[in-house]
Design an enzyme around this catalytic site. Sequence first.
Site, short mmCIF file in Angstrom:
data_model
loop_
_atom_site.label_atom_id
_atom_site.label_comp_id
_atom_site.label_asym_id
_atom_site.label_seq_id
_atom_site.Cartn_x
_atom_site.Cartn_y
_atom_site.Cartn_z
N GLU A 82 0.82 -1.21 0.00
CA GLU A 82 0.00 0.00 0.00
C GLU A 82 0.86 1.27 0.00
O GLU A 82 1.84 1.38 0.74
CB GLU A 82 -0.85 -0.01 1.27
CG GLU A 82 -1.67 1.24 1.48
CD GLU A 82 -2.54 1.13 2.73
OE1 GLU A 82 -2.13 0.48 3.71
OE2 GLU A 82 -3.64 1.68 2.71
N GLN A 99 3.33 1.41 -11.16
CA GLN A 99 3.56 -0.03 -10.97
C GLN A 99 2.23 -0.76 -10.73
O GLN A 99 2.01 -1.86 -11.25
CB GLN A 99 4.48 -0.27 -9.75
CG GLN A 99 5.92 0.13 -9.97
CD GLN A 99 6.73 -0.91 -10.72
OE1 GLN A 99 6.18 -1.88 -11.23
NE2 GLN A 99 8.03 -0.69 -10.81
N ASP A 154 13.61 -1.51 5.63
CA ASP A 154 12.46 -2.13 4.98
C ASP A 154 11.81 -3.07 6.00
O ASP A 154 12.39 -4.10 6.33
CB ASP A 154 12.91 -2.89 3.73
CG ASP A 154 11.73 -3.30 2.87
OD1 ASP A 154 10.62 -3.42 3.40
OD2 ASP A 154 11.93 -3.50 1.66
N ARG A 156 8.82 -4.48 5.61
CA ARG A 156 7.74 -5.25 5.01
C ARG A 156 7.88 -6.74 5.31
O ARG A 156 8.98 -7.26 5.42
CB ARG A 156 7.70 -5.02 3.49
CG ARG A 156 7.21 -3.64 3.14
CD ARG A 156 7.24 -3.40 1.67
NE ARG A 156 8.61 -3.37 1.17
CZ ARG A 156 8.93 -3.06 -0.09
NH1 ARG A 156 7.97 -2.79 -0.96
NH2 ARG A 156 10.18 -3.04 -0.47
#
Length: 228
Positions: A82, A99, A154, A156
């Site tokens: 998101e 993208q 990062d 994620r």
Amino acid sequence: MTATCPRRDDATRVLEPPAASVRTAVVVPLSLAGVTATATVMTFDGLVDGREHLLIGLGDWEGALAGARAGGPAPLMRPHSECLTGDVLGSERCDCGPQLREAVERISEAGGFLAYLRQEGRGIGLYAKLDAYALQDAGLDTYEANAALGRGEDERDYAPAAQMLRAIGAARIRLLSNNPDKAAQLELLGVEVDERVATGTHLTAANARYLAAKVERTAHTLALPGRG
Ligand SMILES: [Zn+2]
């Protein structure tokens, strides 16, 4: 075919997350920056982080799943994290909007899935991402700025993506991504990545520095002018 599937290589220490199950599936017609598509938007019970992630079936995703089970090519799949500023507002500071649009178009053609993962700003959240933008305006790159905020470069986590794929019986995929780390993480989570399919490079004056940092810091395979 899913949880009991023999693991491809025990030596890689596959750590499959717990099983999740499909909660609802609704059909939504999409019109996204000139791309029209019919999406089957799926919600899940049992995702490890409790967030409301989505798996979105595009094109003939059911045919792609059946074909893969019969030994044919795996469905095309992209995990998309998101990005409110890029996805919704059309911010040109990153390439998330283009993208996303490219992914919807290509997956609709091939049949497959887009995982829409609720991990804004590489997992640090929307406000922190905007704080990081302020630091970038002061000269840091996107990864250094996260570090300056005391966050990981990062944060994620692709475990929910792996759970959602497993819940619908997608044991293997063709991964639409320029990020080699996404393929490695999904493999470690028990998803077989048959192939990594490169996306286009969406370069603008506003996101050039951001894309260069992706290439330099995380080995993204992007063809930028003046780079290999
Ligand atoms: Zn973005």
